[in-house]
Scaffold this active site. Sequence first.
Site, PDB file in Angstrom:
ATOM      1  N   LYS A   1       0.832  -1.207   0.000  1.00  0.00           N
ATOM      2  CA  LYS A   1       0.000   0.000   0.000  1.00  0.00           C
ATOM      3  C   LYS A   1       0.873   1.267   0.000  1.00  0.00           C
ATOM      4  CE  LYS A   1      -3.160   2.969   0.524  1.00  0.00           C
ATOM      5  NZ  LYS A   1      -4.150   3.258  -0.490  1.00  0.00           N
TER       6      LYS A   1
ATOM      7  N   CYS B   1      -3.643  10.752   1.344  1.00  0.00           N
ATOM      8  CA  CYS B   1      -2.927   9.504   1.053  1.00  0.00           C
ATOM      9  C   CYS B   1      -1.524   9.777   0.544  1.00  0.00           C
ATOM     10  CB  CYS B   1      -3.687   8.708   0.006  1.00  0.00           C
ATOM     11  SG  CYS B   1      -5.428   8.549   0.405  1.00  0.00           S
TER      12      CYS B   1
HETATM   13  N1  SAJ Z   1      -1.576  14.939  -8.830  1.00  0.00           N
HETATM   14  C1  SAJ Z   1      -0.735  15.716  -9.591  1.00  0.00           C
HETATM   15  N2  SAJ Z   1      -0.327  15.236 -10.813  1.00  0.00           N
HETATM   16  C2  SAJ Z   1      -0.745  14.032 -11.289  1.00  0.00           C
HETATM   17  C3  SAJ Z   1      -1.596  13.225 -10.491  1.00  0.00           C
HETATM   18  C4  SAJ Z   1      -2.001  13.708  -9.260  1.00  0.00           C
HETATM   19  O1  SAJ Z   1      -0.342  16.807  -9.194  1.00  0.00           O
HETATM   20  O2  SAJ Z   1      -0.343  13.677 -12.400  1.00  0.00           O
HETATM   21  C5  SAJ Z   1      -2.014  15.423  -7.498  1.00  0.00           C
HETATM   22  C6  SAJ Z   1      -3.523  15.589  -7.364  1.00  0.00           C
HETATM   23  O3  SAJ Z   1      -3.930  16.837  -7.863  1.00  0.00           O
HETATM   24  C7  SAJ Z   1      -3.711  15.468  -5.883  1.00  0.00           C
HETATM   25  C8  SAJ Z   1      -2.642  14.441  -5.491  1.00  0.00           C
HETATM   26  O4  SAJ Z   1      -1.709  14.425  -6.544  1.00  0.00           O
HETATM   27  O5  SAJ Z   1      -3.435  16.676  -5.217  1.00  0.00           O
HETATM   28  C9  SAJ Z   1      -3.160  13.041  -5.266  1.00  0.00           C
HETATM   29  O6  SAJ Z   1      -4.154  12.721  -6.235  1.00  0.00           O
HETATM   30  P1  SAJ Z   1      -4.266  11.294  -6.937  1.00  0.00           P
HETATM   31  O7  SAJ Z   1      -5.409  11.339  -7.852  1.00  0.00           O
HETATM   32  O8  SAJ Z   1      -2.956  10.917  -7.505  1.00  0.00           O
HETATM   33  O9  SAJ Z   1      -4.470  10.288  -5.752  1.00  0.00           O
HETATM   34  P2  SAJ Z   1      -5.484  10.215  -4.502  1.00  0.00           P
HETATM   35  O10 SAJ Z   1      -4.782  10.748  -3.301  1.00  0.00           O
HETATM   36  O11 SAJ Z   1      -6.808  10.754  -4.824  1.00  0.00           O
HETATM   37  O12 SAJ Z   1      -5.611   8.613  -4.386  1.00  0.00           O
HETATM   38  C10 SAJ Z   1      -4.444   7.845  -4.231  1.00  0.00           C
HETATM   39  C11 SAJ Z   1      -4.486   6.677  -5.236  1.00  0.00           C
HETATM   40  N3  SAJ Z   1      -3.201   6.024  -5.264  1.00  0.00           N
HETATM   41  C12 SAJ Z   1      -2.557   5.756  -6.436  1.00  0.00           C
HETATM   42  O13 SAJ Z   1      -2.992   6.106  -7.512  1.00  0.00           O
HETATM   43  C13 SAJ Z   1      -1.285   4.994  -6.353  1.00  0.00           C
HETATM   44  C14 SAJ Z   1      -5.591   5.706  -4.834  1.00  0.00           C
HETATM   45  O14 SAJ Z   1      -5.588   4.569  -5.669  1.00  0.00           O
HETATM   46  C15 SAJ Z   1      -5.401   5.282  -3.368  1.00  0.00           C
HETATM   47  O15 SAJ Z   1      -6.403   4.379  -2.946  1.00  0.00           O
HETATM   48  C16 SAJ Z   1      -5.488   6.520  -2.515  1.00  0.00           C
HETATM   49  O16 SAJ Z   1      -4.383   7.374  -2.898  1.00  0.00           O
HETATM   50  C17 SAJ Z   1      -5.396   6.121  -1.062  1.00  0.00           C
HETATM   51  O17 SAJ Z   1      -6.450   6.109  -0.397  1.00  0.00           O
HETATM   52  O18 SAJ Z   1      -4.315   5.746  -0.593  1.00  0.00           O
END
Ligand code: SAJ
Length: 413
Positions: free
Chosen positions: A205, A259
Amino acid sequence: MIGLGYIGLPTAAVLASVGHDVIGVDVNPNVVQIVNRGEVHIVEPDLDGLVRGAVLSGRLRAVHAAEPADTFIIAVPTPFKNGHQPDLAYVEEAARTIAPHLKSGNLIILESTSPVGTTEKLAGWLAAVRPDLTFPTGPQSKPDINLAYCPERVLPGSIVSELVKNDRVLGGLTQRCAERARHLYESFVRGKCIETDARTAEMTKLTENAFRDVNIAFANELSLICDELDIDVWELIALANRHPRVQILNPGPGVGGHCIAVDPWFIVDSAPDVSRLIRTAREVNDSKPAWVIAKTVETADAARQLLGRDIVVACLGLAFKANIDDLRESPALEIVERLARQQTGNRLLVVEPYVDELPLALAAHAHLELVDLDVALSAADILVLLVDHVQFVSIDRGALKNKVVIDTRGAWR
Ligand code: SAJ
């Protein structure tokens, strides 16, 4: 289900929808009332219908205090404390909540993101208060109570579909524990359910989120480099991604949410001397809001000098990412709060279609106003796009004419 939050509530409702009788336990009396009315307290696509159906069918009910059950699933927050140390207080509290109700044959599943070793700790806490029962002491033990670590991995905004679709990792303290967890998850998961030990599942995780954090940090670092070298980072990434083995993520105003901005620290805390890249990625992503603030202040100062009057800055978005209402650990919120605190003399407007009132951290700033998008578009001299909500991405580009735009998401290219 201990905890009816972003993970516990959808999981409880999905379990009920496939025929399990589910009791949801939450410390917040409001949440208990809302769920028992068949309503939801979080914005998440398709969750309302799922919860309504589960409650109406009589298979899901919410309560304030735990009751006896066959399986206990713990889905409570695991934030960090000062110095980025994992705070397991909610897991400990959940253990205290379920301990009196345990009986031989029960299965306990921890879903909360946790540092390696937490499931073993949980067994230890429970064993201390229930000396009448045996708990797993090693992979070969045959305890009264089975324990497994089964991390959630659903994406906010797609929780309901990913809960069912995604593969699951089931980490048992014994093989029997993993097997029992697999049977439960196979009742609603269409992806593959894969057994392993609890420590590997805990690290899996953390690794998934650290992987994403490191890759976003790479994109964010590129955005700073490109700014210095006067190169459009979005064009650069699009071009580099045409290579068959390159897949760069998107730069943004920073990394938010409960997360990705938190979990990598659990790895750093467990193995500080060797987690250099993971720590640096966190630092790179955490430093991005300050860069956006500096850019905004610099742009506002230049505009004020040019126009010879105070100017209006509108920040679009407060959520931690697009199309959700979740403000936790949001870089956008941090940026707006710090811009408001700096009191540059400029008028500061905020648009967030997913909230009705300013969060507490912002409400104290008198010169900050929550306004509708059309108000911001007509009044602002500078537009700072912080979240790529569909409402912002789809605006008519003509509305951006004569505005200075700071587009941290590359949404208006
Ligand atoms: N972000 C960027 N650039 C990107 C992708 C995301 O700046 O290319 C930013 C987003 O705007 C946000 C942050 O990163 O601020 C996180 O967003 P996210 O969509 O990447 O992830 P979360 O936090 O919504 O969900 C993540 C997911 N983990 C992965 O993709 C590895 C999800 O599958 C997990 O279940 C979740 O964390 C969790 O609960 O741990």
